[in-house]
Structures are given as structure tokens and as C-alpha cells.
Design a protein around this motif. Structure first.
Motif, short mmCIF file in Angstrom:
data_model
loop_
_atom_site.label_atom_id
_atom_site.label_comp_id
_atom_site.label_asym_id
_atom_site.label_seq_id
_atom_site.Cartn_x
_atom_site.Cartn_y
_atom_site.Cartn_z
N PRO A 156 0.73 -1.16 -0.09
CA PRO A 156 0.10 0.09 0.22
C PRO A 156 0.72 1.26 0.05
N LYS A 157 0.38 2.45 -0.38
CA LYS A 157 1.34 3.55 -0.44
C LYS A 157 0.14 4.54 0.28
N ASN A 158 0.96 4.97 1.25
CA ASN A 158 0.23 6.00 2.34
C ASN A 158 0.91 7.41 2.14
N TRP A 159 0.62 8.14 1.16
CA TRP A 159 1.33 9.43 1.01
C TRP A 159 1.26 10.20 2.30
N MET A 160 0.21 10.19 3.16
CA MET A 160 -0.06 11.04 4.20
C MET A 160 0.99 10.60 5.40
N VAL A 161 1.43 9.24 5.60
CA VAL A 161 2.56 9.10 6.27
C VAL A 161 3.79 9.43 5.92
N GLY A 162 3.90 9.16 4.37
CA GLY A 162 5.26 9.49 4.00
C GLY A 162 5.45 11.08 4.13
N SER A 163 4.50 11.84 3.83
CA SER A 163 4.47 13.50 4.07
C SER A 163 4.83 13.70 5.43
N LEU A 164 4.35 13.07 6.32
CA LEU A 164 4.56 13.05 7.76
C LEU A 164 5.98 13.04 8.39
N ILE A 165 6.44 11.91 7.59
CA ILE A 165 7.77 11.57 7.74
C ILE A 165 8.76 12.56 7.31
N ILE A 166 8.62 13.12 6.14
CA ILE A 166 9.59 14.07 5.47
C ILE A 166 9.27 15.53 6.31
N LEU A 167 7.98 15.78 6.73
CA LEU A 167 7.95 16.94 7.58
C LEU A 167 8.69 16.87 8.90
N ILE A 168 8.73 15.74 9.65
CA ILE A 168 9.29 15.63 10.77
C ILE A 168 10.99 15.75 10.55
N TRP A 169 11.60 14.97 9.55
CA TRP A 169 12.80 14.93 9.28
C TRP A 169 13.28 16.58 8.72
N ILE B 55 11.76 19.19 9.94
CA ILE B 55 11.90 20.10 11.31
C ILE B 55 13.22 19.82 12.08
N ILE B 56 13.31 18.51 12.16
CA ILE B 56 14.79 18.28 12.66
C ILE B 56 15.89 18.77 12.16
N THR B 57 16.03 18.86 10.80
CA THR B 57 17.17 19.38 10.16
C THR B 57 17.22 20.94 10.33
N PHE B 58 16.02 21.71 10.30
CA PHE B 58 15.76 22.93 10.44
C PHE B 58 16.27 23.27 11.81
N TRP B 59 15.88 22.67 12.90
CA TRP B 59 16.29 22.98 14.22
C TRP B 59 17.81 22.81 14.32
N ILE B 60 18.40 21.88 13.88
CA ILE B 60 19.80 21.55 13.83
C ILE B 60 20.69 22.46 13.23
N ILE B 61 19.96 23.27 11.99
CA ILE B 61 20.72 24.40 11.26
C ILE B 61 20.65 25.56 12.29
N ILE B 62 19.58 25.77 13.06
CA ILE B 62 19.38 26.80 13.78
C ILE B 62 20.55 26.72 15.17
N LYS B 63 20.49 25.78 15.41
CA LYS B 63 21.51 25.44 16.58
C LYS B 63 22.91 25.84 16.32
N VAL B 64 23.39 25.20 15.14
CA VAL B 64 24.56 25.29 14.67
C VAL B 64 24.92 26.86 14.34
N TYR B 65 24.02 27.20 13.55
CA TYR B 65 24.08 28.80 13.33
C TYR B 65 24.33 29.74 14.76
N GLN B 66 23.49 29.41 15.65
CA GLN B 66 23.50 30.00 17.10
C GLN B 66 24.88 29.68 17.86
N LEU B 67 25.26 28.37 17.59
CA LEU B 67 26.67 28.20 18.13
C LEU B 67 27.94 28.88 17.38
N PHE B 68 27.70 29.09 16.29
CA PHE B 68 28.84 29.92 15.75
C PHE B 68 28.69 31.47 15.55
N ASN B 69 27.62 32.21 16.34
CA ASN B 69 27.53 33.76 16.20
C ASN B 69 27.22 34.09 17.54
#
Length: 126
Positions: free
Chosen positions: A97-110, A112-126
């Protein structure tokens, strides 16, 4: 090579068993939580170790996913596993089965995590 294909097919079937077991009310909530994490990681296009890194990139697919499946299956009651194995076999015969909703949710979560890491790294170096 034939053994690897058989192993991969068995692994895929076990992921579907976990997916179906997650929906069963006889499975405890903590087992459902762990099972959802294992299934999401198995279906996620994003890995802890990117696949483009030679050899090491596939270690998570060969070690982490099977270990997660093994632990999740040990946590689920046997009668639930037996019922879900039959259903999983039917699903595999009819095509997965193809569940595009779950796939979209997984991509959204990843994302958000990536965005949060980028923000933390940016704050660390500034």
C-alpha cells in the motif's frame, strides 16, 4: 545472492507485520510507540547514515532496521503476530500500500529536525 533476496523479502514481510500489529488493540502502547518508530525508520527515505557514504551508509539498513524489527516482534504478543503474518502475506501478494500522508509526515518531521539543527549550529557560531 539468492539468500540475500530471500532475507530482504522476509524483512519486508516483517515490516508489514509490525505495521499491522501497531493497529491491534492487544498491543501495549509502549510497544506501539516503538513499533511505529521502527516502521517509520524502515520506510523513511532519510537514514541516520546517508547511503552515499561507501559501505558505512548501508550499515543502518543491514543492522539497525533488523535489530529494531527483532526487538519489536519480541514485544508483540504471539497471537497478534500470527494474525498479522497472514494479513501481511495478502498485502505482499496484492502489492504494497502507498500511504502518502504518512510519507509526508515523515518528511515533515525530518525537515523540522534538520531545520532545528541548522538553527542550533548557526546560534553556536554567532
Amino acid at each position: 545472492m539468492k539468500k540475500i533476496k530471500i532475507w530482504a523479502k522476509k524483512l519486508k514481510r516483517q515490516i508489514f507485520v509490525l505495521y499491522l500489529a501497531y493497529k491491534d488493540e492487544r498491543v501495549p502502547w509502549y510497544t506501539k510507540l516503538f513499533t511505529v518508530c521502527v516502521v517509520a525508520y524502515a520506510f523513511s527515505p532519510i537514514d541516520l547514515i546517508p547511503d552515499f557514504i561507501p559501505i558505512i551508509g548501508y550499515l543502518d539498513d543491514v543492522i539497525i532496521v533488523p535489530l529494531g524489527i527483532m526487538f519489536a516482534l519480541k514485544m508483540i504478543p504471539n497471537e497478534v503476530i500470527l494474525e498479522c503474518e497472514v494479513k501481511a502475506e495478502e498485502i505482499m501478494k496484492n502489492g504494497k500500500p502507498k500511504n502518502w500522508m504518512v510519507g509526508s509526515l515523515i518528511i515533515l518531521i525530518w525537515s523540522i529536525i534538520t531545520f532545528w539543527i541548522i538553527i542550533k549550529v548557526y546560534q553556536l557560531f554567532n
